[in-house]
Design an enzyme around this catalytic site. Sequence first.
Site, PDB file in Angstrom:
ATOM      1  N   TYR A 157      37.189  32.416  40.403  1.00 19.06           N
ATOM      2  CA  TYR A 157      36.940  32.612  41.827  1.00 19.06           C
ATOM      3  C   TYR A 157      36.129  31.414  42.299  1.00 19.06           C
ATOM      4  O   TYR A 157      34.969  31.249  41.886  1.00 19.06           O
ATOM      5  CB  TYR A 157      36.163  33.895  42.074  1.00 19.06           C
ATOM      6  CG  TYR A 157      36.948  35.168  41.843  1.00 19.06           C
ATOM      7  CD1 TYR A 157      37.426  35.914  42.917  1.00 19.06           C
ATOM      8  CD2 TYR A 157      37.196  35.641  40.554  1.00 19.06           C
ATOM      9  CE1 TYR A 157      38.135  37.092  42.718  1.00 19.06           C
ATOM     10  CE2 TYR A 157      37.906  36.813  40.347  1.00 19.06           C
ATOM     11  CZ  TYR A 157      38.368  37.534  41.429  1.00 19.06           C
ATOM     12  OH  TYR A 157      39.077  38.688  41.228  1.00 19.06           O
ATOM     13  N   TYR A 185      32.835  45.197  39.740  1.00 23.94           N
ATOM     14  CA  TYR A 185      34.151  44.634  39.426  1.00 23.94           C
ATOM     15  C   TYR A 185      34.856  45.469  38.358  1.00 23.94           C
ATOM     16  O   TYR A 185      36.063  45.725  38.461  1.00 23.94           O
ATOM     17  CB  TYR A 185      33.992  43.193  38.956  1.00 23.94           C
ATOM     18  CG  TYR A 185      35.278  42.396  38.964  1.00 23.94           C
ATOM     19  CD1 TYR A 185      35.611  41.586  40.043  1.00 23.94           C
ATOM     20  CD2 TYR A 185      36.164  42.425  37.889  1.00 23.94           C
ATOM     21  CE1 TYR A 185      36.779  40.844  40.070  1.00 23.94           C
ATOM     22  CE2 TYR A 185      37.335  41.687  37.892  1.00 23.94           C
ATOM     23  CZ  TYR A 185      37.642  40.901  38.987  1.00 23.94           C
ATOM     24  OH  TYR A 185      38.811  40.175  38.994  1.00 23.94           O
TER      25      TYR A 185
END
Length: 393
Positions: free
Chosen positions: A205, A386
């Site tokens: 990311y 997550y």
Amino acid sequence: MTITVRTRVAIVGAGPAGLLLSHLLADAGIESIILDRRGRDEIESTIRAGILEQETVRVLSETGASDRVLTVGNRHDGIELHFEGEGHRIDFPSLTGRSVWLYPQHEALKDLIAARLAAGQDLRFETEATAVGDVESDHPWVTATSADGTDLRIKAEFVVGADGSRSVVRPAVTGSSSGGYFREYPFAWFGILCEAPPSSDELIYSNSPDGFALISQRSATVQRMYFQCDPEADPHAVSEAEIWDTLQARVPGTALTEGPIFQRDVLRFRSFVAHELRHGRAVLVGDAAHTVPPTGAKGMNLAVADVVLLDRALRALLLETDTRLIDAFADTALRRIWKAQHFSWWMTSMLHTASDASAFDQRRQVGELRSVVESEAGRTFLAEAYTGWPHGV
């Protein structure tokens, strides 16, 4: 002529939520009928995101819904946050004792469809639900039309809307097709599928002054990558060379493995939560109830969490005439849904570059990223969200 059939639970939508719910209910001896306006080939070939939380994997594997999730899926023990030219790994097991699995949603759907058909499930493809009624009674119904024009009326004891963001069931629950809390983001993802080996063992990311990028995977030979773009961008207006230049510029210091691009699309960002999840004998789950930006990898996982709760509630209601769990379903589900909405918004805002961002905004964003990666508490917060919260929480 209208054909009338009866079942205990009418499920509209053969996505992950509807298929898994029928699988779990069948284990308790509760029959159901599933309708979907799409054909089987379309359902199984539409490529979607594929990060599954550990609890999602457990449910799929332990209930027999999918064996391949463990044999074909790839366990990932972390992600990399990349900014200012450096990567910072978030190690999930050391922080939470949990992991995630890379297993594309269309592969999970293949498993679920095969399992349900093998079990004799009444699963009707290319059958479009047109209306839902009498949900305040003990005998709600769904009307539908099959591909050959046959009109169908399903009389049930409960109706489940698992039919996505354009849900036909939603008006029966919320009073309108759009009744809910909504946010649209000012950017989208330009996504590609390419023929190449992975550029990284785990997802990257990346925040950069030029915008966000996500380096993801699909298999040993096919990769999925995204970069932030304008929602009105034309995916066919740029060359392959320009796409690779954009991706590489947004992940400085990481050499991407390039390959032929065989699919490209633009994915808009929206957040939605229906005003109501249940009304009488009708309920919404999955994308019919909520949608999230893909940044937090929560879409299918939220759907599975909804279904685990609903399965328990319907077993109590239909087998024991106990209404307590179905009465509590919406409040219980919404606690997790809004936590997931917050996490998805947070990841999105922390990693993407706003078109009107000032120099202050960009430096503040880097400060936020450093607050996460340089703090065990910050890394743990991200890892817990997550990898997912326990079901029912």
